[in-house]
Design a protein around this motif. Structure first.
Motif, PDB file in Angstrom:
ATOM      1  N   ILE A   7      69.489  16.912  28.686  1.00 15.06           N
ATOM      2  CA  ILE A   7      70.058  18.200  28.314  1.00 15.06           C
ATOM      3  C   ILE A   7      70.580  18.137  26.879  1.00 15.06           C
ATOM      4  N   PRO A   8      70.210  19.094  26.035  1.00 12.55           N
ATOM      5  CA  PRO A   8      70.709  19.064  24.650  1.00 12.55           C
ATOM      6  C   PRO A   8      72.183  19.455  24.568  1.00 12.55           C
ATOM      7  N   SER A   9      72.802  19.044  23.500  1.00 13.54           N
ATOM      8  CA  SER A   9      74.199  19.426  23.253  1.00 13.54           C
ATOM      9  C   SER A   9      74.227  20.722  22.446  1.00 13.54           C
ATOM     10  N   ALA A  10      75.403  21.323  22.392  1.00 13.76           N
ATOM     11  CA  ALA A  10      75.578  22.544  21.603  1.00 13.76           C
ATOM     12  C   ALA A  10      76.972  22.540  20.991  1.00 13.76           C
ATOM     13  N   THR A  11      77.083  23.194  19.848  1.00 13.00           N
ATOM     14  CA  THR A  11      78.383  23.296  19.171  1.00 13.00           C
ATOM     15  C   THR A  11      78.663  24.747  18.814  1.00 13.00           C
ATOM     16  N   ASN A  12      79.939  25.060  18.734  1.00 11.78           N
ATOM     17  CA  ASN A  12      80.321  26.418  18.338  1.00 11.78           C
ATOM     18  C   ASN A  12      80.436  26.507  16.813  1.00 11.78           C
ATOM     19  N   SER A  13      80.918  27.646  16.369  1.00 15.56           N
ATOM     20  CA  SER A  13      80.991  27.882  14.923  1.00 15.56           C
ATOM     21  C   SER A  13      81.952  26.942  14.216  1.00 15.56           C
ATOM     22  N   CYS A  14      82.823  26.331  15.011  1.00 14.07           N
ATOM     23  CA  CYS A  14      83.798  25.413  14.430  1.00 14.07           C
ATOM     24  C   CYS A  14      83.368  23.952  14.546  1.00 14.07           C
ATOM     25  N   GLY A  15      82.136  23.743  15.036  1.00 13.70           N
ATOM     26  CA  GLY A  15      81.643  22.381  15.173  1.00 13.70           C
ATOM     27  C   GLY A  15      82.117  21.683  16.419  1.00 13.70           C
ATOM     28  N   GLU A  16      82.724  22.428  17.329  1.00 11.77           N
ATOM     29  CA  GLU A  16      83.230  21.837  18.563  1.00 11.77           C
ATOM     30  C   GLU A  16      82.143  21.869  19.636  1.00 11.77           C
ATOM     31  N   CYS A  72      83.713  32.020  23.280  1.00 15.64           N
ATOM     32  CA  CYS A  72      84.306  33.290  22.881  1.00 15.64           C
ATOM     33  C   CYS A  72      83.430  34.488  23.271  1.00 15.64           C
ATOM     34  N   GLY A  73      82.841  34.394  24.473  1.00 14.18           N
ATOM     35  CA  GLY A  73      82.059  35.518  24.984  1.00 14.18           C
ATOM     36  C   GLY A  73      80.651  35.607  24.442  1.00 14.18           C
ATOM     37  N   LYS A  74      80.267  34.692  23.567  1.00 16.69           N
ATOM     38  CA  LYS A  74      78.911  34.699  23.030  1.00 16.69           C
ATOM     39  C   LYS A  74      78.158  33.477  23.567  1.00 16.69           C
ATOM     40  N   SER A  75      76.937  33.721  24.014  1.00 16.17           N
ATOM     41  CA  SER A  75      76.213  32.673  24.744  1.00 16.17           C
ATOM     42  C   SER A  75      74.843  32.388  24.155  1.00 16.17           C
ATOM     43  N   SER A  76      74.420  31.155  24.384  1.00 11.82           N
ATOM     44  CA  SER A  76      73.053  30.722  24.105  1.00 11.82           C
ATOM     45  C   SER A  76      72.559  30.002  25.354  1.00 11.82           C
ATOM     46  N   THR A  77      71.269  30.087  25.626  1.00 10.29           N
ATOM     47  CA  THR A  77      70.722  29.466  26.838  1.00 10.29           C
ATOM     48  C   THR A  77      69.581  28.517  26.502  1.00 10.29           C
ATOM     49  N   SER A 103      79.806  32.919  15.975  1.00 16.06           N
ATOM     50  CA  SER A 103      78.423  33.113  16.404  1.00 16.06           C
ATOM     51  C   SER A 103      78.212  32.438  17.752  1.00 16.06           C
ATOM     52  N   ALA A 104      77.104  32.737  18.385  1.00 15.56           N
ATOM     53  CA  ALA A 104      76.767  32.063  19.643  1.00 15.56           C
ATOM     54  C   ALA A 104      76.577  30.577  19.363  1.00 15.56           C
ATOM     55  N   PRO A 105      76.902  29.721  20.323  1.00 18.46           N
ATOM     56  CA  PRO A 105      76.741  28.286  20.126  1.00 18.46           C
ATOM     57  C   PRO A 105      75.320  27.925  19.679  1.00 18.46           C
ATOM     58  N   VAL A 106      75.246  26.903  18.877  1.00 23.40           N
ATOM     59  CA  VAL A 106      73.943  26.424  18.389  1.00 23.40           C
ATOM     60  C   VAL A 106      73.523  25.216  19.231  1.00 23.40           C
ATOM     61  N   ILE A 107      72.344  25.331  19.846  1.00 20.57           N
ATOM     62  CA  ILE A 107      71.836  24.274  20.729  1.00 20.57           C
ATOM     63  C   ILE A 107      70.920  23.355  19.944  1.00 20.57           C
ATOM     64  N   ALA A 108      71.215  22.070  19.995  1.00 21.02           N
ATOM     65  CA  ALA A 108      70.394  21.075  19.293  1.00 21.02           C
ATOM     66  C   ALA A 108      69.249  20.648  20.205  1.00 21.02           C
ATOM     67  N   SER A 109      68.266  21.531  20.353  1.00 20.38           N
ATOM     68  CA  SER A 109      67.209  21.309  21.343  1.00 20.38           C
ATOM     69  C   SER A 109      65.971  20.619  20.794  1.00 20.38           C
ATOM     70  N   ASP A 110      65.928  20.358  19.513  1.00 22.52           N
ATOM     71  CA  ASP A 110      64.744  19.704  18.941  1.00 22.52           C
ATOM     72  C   ASP A 110      64.522  18.340  19.589  1.00 22.52           C
ATOM     73  N   GLY A 111      63.297  18.100  19.995  1.00 22.49           N
ATOM     74  CA  GLY A 111      62.943  16.812  20.586  1.00 22.49           C
ATOM     75  C   GLY A 111      63.170  16.727  22.082  1.00 22.49           C
ATOM     76  N   PHE A 112      63.699  17.767  22.696  1.00 22.43           N
ATOM     77  CA  PHE A 112      63.939  17.753  24.136  1.00 22.43           C
ATOM     78  C   PHE A 112      62.787  18.440  24.864  1.00 22.43           C
ATOM     79  N   GLU A 113      62.289  17.798  25.917  1.00 22.75           N
ATOM     80  CA  GLU A 113      61.246  18.422  26.728  1.00 22.75           C
ATOM     81  C   GLU A 113      61.850  19.572  27.520  1.00 22.75           C
TER      82      GLU A 113
END
Length: 244
Positions: free
Chosen positions: A69-78, A110-115, A40-50
């Motif tokens: 800037i929030p962090s993000a992880t891929n489907s494997c937790g990386e 892997c070609g899938k993006s989140s912004t 899946s597209a990376p998951v961005i941990a954006s909660d709490g970020f202005e």
């Protein structure tokens, strides 16, 4: 036997485990187990970020720090490192004065993006100010000493512009007189690059400038002799000499 498809399996694809069974008659039976890898597209941990900030000066629109800037992880937790792009939107405003400065972070795996975006809302409307430097007074009476009238320049005025520490005023002068009464007014003005003007500052000098008066003369008078060594001198006390 392990078979990857594609052969270099780094993102999505399949991995198949093939098991071959052979009996005593040398008959084979094949059984396979296949993993299908879909990310899946990376998951961005954006909660709490202005995600935005209101600013008055374009210089404030710096790239967000890593802590912003929030962090993000891929489907494997990386962890996924983003790329950043800075764009602007001056629609309905004025470049570098009123509009938006947008920093967009793209997390790709892997070609899938989140912004995720951080936006500066720029609105440069704070009016600059002009004050007098070096103890100048706005009104100065120089009495009868025109030589005391100074020449003022931009160095005699202090411009305060929250977006430009090196701002200087434009100084003009105008001199008028009514008879011997003179007035000179210095006016300092300043308008910043966004068209916002300061209230003008003025310094006024007044003085009297009249030439020294001249006094007229009287014609020669004759003293009348009154005997030996005696003369009658005319009375001059009532004569008024013209002065200009």
């Amino acid at each position: 036997v392990i078979t990857d498809n594609p052969a270099s399996l780094t993102c999505e694809g399949t991995r198949t485990y093939t098991y071959t069974y052979e009996d005593c008659a040398r008959l084979e039976f094949v059984w396979e187990y296949t993993y299908t890898i879909e990310k899946s597209a990376p998951v961005i941990a954006s909660d709490g970020f202005e995600t935005s900030k209101n600013i008055s000066c374009i210089a404030e629109a710096t790239a967000p720090t890593s802590a912003m800037i929030p962090s993000a992880t891929n489907s494997c937790g990386e962890d996924v490192t983003p790329t950043m792009e800075r764009t602007t939107d001056w629609t309905g405003g004025k470049e570098n004065c009123t509009g938006k400065i947008i920093y967009t972070y793209t997390y790709t795996d892997c070609g899938k993006s989140s912004t995720w975006s951080y936006t500066y809302n720029l609105n440069n409307t704070v009016a600059p100010t002009i004050s007098l430097a070096n103890g100048l007074s706005p009104n100065n009476d120089l009495a009868c000493d025109p030589s005391a009238v100074p020449t003022l320049t931009d160095a005699n005025f202090i411009v305060t512009d929250i977006c430009d520490a090196s701002a200087t005023a434009t100084v003009t002068s105008n001199e008028t007189h009514d008879g011997c009464a003179y007035t000179r007014v210095y006016t300092a003005t300043y308008t910043n690059g966004c068209g916002v003007s300061a209230e003008p500052a003025t310094v006024t000098y007044t003085w009297i400038d009249a030439p020294a008066p001249t006094i007229g003369t009287i014609s020669d008078v004759t003293a009348t002799a009154k005997g030996s060594c005696k003369y009658e001198v005319p009375d001059l006390s009532d004569i008024v000499l013209a002065a200009t």
